[in-house]
Design an enzyme around this catalytic site. Structure first.
Site, PDB file in Angstrom:
ATOM      1  N   TYR A   1       0.857  -1.193   0.067  1.00  0.00           N
ATOM      2  CA  TYR A   1      -0.043   0.012  -0.106  1.00  0.00           C
ATOM      3  C   TYR A   1       0.802   1.309   0.181  1.00  0.00           C
ATOM      4  CZ  TYR A   1      -4.852  -1.763   0.815  1.00  0.00           C
ATOM      5  OH  TYR A   1      -6.052  -2.496   0.602  1.00  0.00           O
TER       6      TYR A   1
ATOM      7  N   LYS B   1       2.517 -15.040   3.191  1.00  0.00           N
ATOM      8  CA  LYS B   1       2.512 -15.923   1.954  1.00  0.00           C
ATOM      9  C   LYS B   1       4.162 -16.000   1.668  1.00  0.00           C
ATOM     10  CE  LYS B   1       1.289 -17.799  -2.151  1.00  0.00           C
ATOM     11  NZ  LYS B   1       0.367 -18.696  -2.300  1.00  0.00           N
TER      12      LYS B   1
ATOM     13  N   ASP C   1     -12.833  -8.427   3.984  1.00  0.00           N
ATOM     14  CA  ASP C   1     -14.182  -8.482   3.226  1.00  0.00           C
ATOM     15  C   ASP C   1     -14.625 -10.001   3.238  1.00  0.00           C
ATOM     16  OD1 ASP C   1     -14.042  -6.008   2.290  1.00  0.00           O
ATOM     17  OD2 ASP C   1     -14.516  -6.244   0.449  1.00  0.00           O
TER      18      ASP C   1
HETATM   19  C1  IPM Z   1     -10.518  -0.763   3.427  1.00  0.00           C
HETATM   20  C2  IPM Z   1     -10.767  -0.221   2.201  1.00  0.00           C
HETATM   21  C3  IPM Z   1      -9.601   0.650   1.723  1.00  0.00           C
HETATM   22  C4  IPM Z   1      -8.440  -0.232   1.760  1.00  0.00           C
HETATM   23  C5  IPM Z   1      -9.534   1.484   0.454  1.00  0.00           C
HETATM   24  C6  IPM Z   1     -10.746   2.161   0.231  1.00  0.00           C
HETATM   25  C7  IPM Z   1      -8.304   2.172   0.203  1.00  0.00           C
HETATM   26  O1  IPM Z   1     -10.699  -1.103   1.134  1.00  0.00           O
HETATM   27  O2  IPM Z   1     -10.518   0.107   4.357  1.00  0.00           O
HETATM   28  O3  IPM Z   1     -10.657  -1.849   3.383  1.00  0.00           O
HETATM   29  O4  IPM Z   1      -8.106  -0.940   0.749  1.00  0.00           O
HETATM   30  O5  IPM Z   1      -7.744  -0.222   3.078  1.00  0.00           O
HETATM   31 MN    MN Z   2     -11.161  -3.189   2.228  1.00  0.00          MN
END
Ligand code: IPM
Ligand code: MN
Length: 365
Positions: free
Chosen positions: A141, A187, A247
Site C-alpha cells: 500500500y 505468503k 471482506d
Molecule cells: C478498506 C478499504 C481501503 C483499503 C480502500 C478504500 C483504500 O478497502 O479500508 O478496507 O484498501 O484499505
Molecule cells: Mn477493503
C-alpha cells in the site's frame, strides 16, 4: 469528562451512516455523563470537489487536534479516473499514515439473529467470534517506488523490522487476553516480505509462551475462513492480505454492512465501517448503519474506556435484529425491511430500554 471527535462523513452513504451513528453517540454521552464535542469536516471526493484535494491540511490538523476520528466512507465512480494521489481513497491512506494508525482491528462476530443472512451455512457460522488484526501503514500500500506508464505498472511490497514487531507485539497482547490462539497469515512460500514477517513473528512469540501461534498461507486462510471460521480467534496479517480477508469475514456476519473497525496508533485513533461508499444506494435512506454504530462502540472501548456503553450498543443492536428488523442488505423474506433512520431509531429505543433495565438491576452488563 469531555472528548473532541472529528466527524468525516465522506462520500456516498457516508453522511447517512455517520448521522445515524452520531445520534447513538450523543445518547450514550447523555446517559454516561460524557460530553462529546463534535465537528464535521469534508474528506474524499466531496473534499476534492470543493478544495481540489481529497484531504486538506486543515482537516488533517483537525484530526490531530481530536481525541478520535469517526469516518463514514470515501469514493465513487465520479472520481475513479483521477490520478492515485487525488482519488478519495488517497485521503484514507494519508490519514492512516499521518496519524500513525498501524493497528487495524476488524472483529467479525455473528449475531444469532443473522445466522441465515449469510450465503454461508448457519451451522458453519454459529458461534464465530474472530478478530482480524490488519497491519495498516506498511506493505504494498505504501512501498516505494511505485508507478505506472504505458509499458508497466509496479508497486513495492516492503516491511521494516519496526513495522512488523509493533503489530506482532500488539497481536500477542490481544491474543493473550482472549483465547490465547494466534494465526499469523502470510505468503512466506513465495514472498520475501512474508518470510521476514514470519521470522519476526516467531521471535516475538518467545515472549508469549502462553499463546499458541500458527502460521497460515493467505490463500489457505481465505479458504479456511469460509470452510470453518470457528477455528480462528485472532488473525494477524499484512496490510494487503488483511484487506482481502476482512471482506471475506464480512460474509460471516451476514453483510459487509455489519463490520466495524478501529484503526489505532500510539497517539491517535480512527473508527470507520469496513464497507465502502455504496454510491448505488446513496441518498436513498437504505444503507445499513450498524457497522458505523458498532464502530462507535469500538471508539468507546479503545478511546474512552466506556466499555459499558459499548456493551449497551451491542445489546441494543442484537435486540433490534432479534425483533426481526433489517436493512435491505441483511433481510430475509420474513423480516421487516427498514430504512437507515428507522434502524437507528430502533437501536436507540432498545438502548434506552436496556439502560433502564440495567439501572433497575433487571439486566446486567
Ligand atoms: C478498506 C478499504 C481501503 C483499503 C480502500 C478504500 C483504500 O478497502 O479500508 O478496507 O484498501 O484499505
Ligand atoms: Mn477493503
Amino acid at each position: 469528562m469531555s472528548f473532541k471527535i472529528a466527524l468525516l462523513p465522506g462520500d456516498g452513504i457516508g453522511p447517512e451512516v455517520i448521522a445515524a451513528a452520531v445520534d447513538v453517540l450523543k445518547l450514550a454521552g447523555e446517559k454516561f455523563n460524557v460530553e462529546f464535542e463534535l465537528k464535521e469536516y469534508p474528506v474524499g471526493g466531496i473534499s476534492y470537489d470543493k478544495h481540489g484535494t481529497p484531504l486538506t491540511d486543515e482537516v488533517l490538523q483537525a484530526c490531530y487536534d481530536s481525541d478520535a476520528v469517526l469516518l463514514g466512507a470515501v469514493g465513487g465512480i465520479k472520481w475513479d479516473s483521477l490520478q492515485r494521489d487525488m482519488k478519495p481513497e488517497a485521503a484514507l491512506l494519508k490519514l492512516r499514515k499521518s496519524l500513525g494508525l498501524f493497528i487495524n482491528i476488524r472483529p467479525a462476530k455473528v449475531y444469532n439473529a443473522l445466522l441465515n443472512s449469510s450465503s454461508l451455512k448457519a451451522d458453519v457460522l454459529k458461534g464465530t467470534d474472530l478478530l482480524i488484526l490488519r497491519e495498516l501503514t506498511g506493505d504494498v500500500y505504501f512501498g516505494e517506488p511505485r508507478g505506472i506508464d504505458d509499458e508497466k505498472g509496479f508497486n513495492t511490497m516492503i516491511y521494516t523490522k519496526k513495522e512488523v514487531e509493533r503489530i506482532a507485539r500488539y497481536a500477542f497482547e490481544v491474543a493473550s487476553k482472549r483465547k490465547k490462539k494466534l494465526h499469523s497469515v502470510d505468503k512466506a512460500n513465495v514472498l520475501e516480505t512474508s518470510q521476514f514477517w514470519r521470522k519476526l513473528v516467531i521471535n516475538i512469540s518467545k515472549d508469549y509462551p502462553n499463546v499458541s501461534l500458527e502460521h497460515m498461507y493467505v490463500d489457505n486462510a481465505a479458504m479456511q475462513l469460509v470452510r470453518d471460521p470457528r477455528q480462528f480467534d485472532v488473525i494477524l496479517t499484512q496490510n494487503m492480505f488483511g484487506d482481502i480477508l476482512s471482506d471475506i469475514s464480512g460474509m460471516i456476519t451476514g453483510s459487509l454492512g455489519m463490520l466495524p473497525s478501529a484503526s489505532l496508533g500510539n497517539n491517535y485513533a480512527l473508527y470507520e465501517p469496513v464497507h465502502g461508499s455504496a454510491p448505488d444506494i446513496a441518498g436513498e435512506n437504505k444503507a445499513n448503519p450498524l457497522a458505523t454504530i458498532s464502530s462507535v462502540g469500538l471508539m468507546f472501548i479503545h478511546s474512552f474506556q466506556m466499555n459499558k456503553a459499548a456493551e449497551l450498543i451491542e445489546e441494543a443492536i442484537s435486540r433490534t435484529l432479534s425483533a426481526g428488523y433489517r436493512t435491505k442488505d441483511i433481510a430475509q423474506p420474513d423480516n421487516v425491511i427498514v430504512s437507515t433512520t428507522k434502524m437507528k431509531d430502533l437501536v436507540i429505543e432498545n438502548f434506552n430500554i436496556i439502560y433502564d433495565e440495567q439501572a433497575l438491576g433487571v439486566f446486567t452488563l
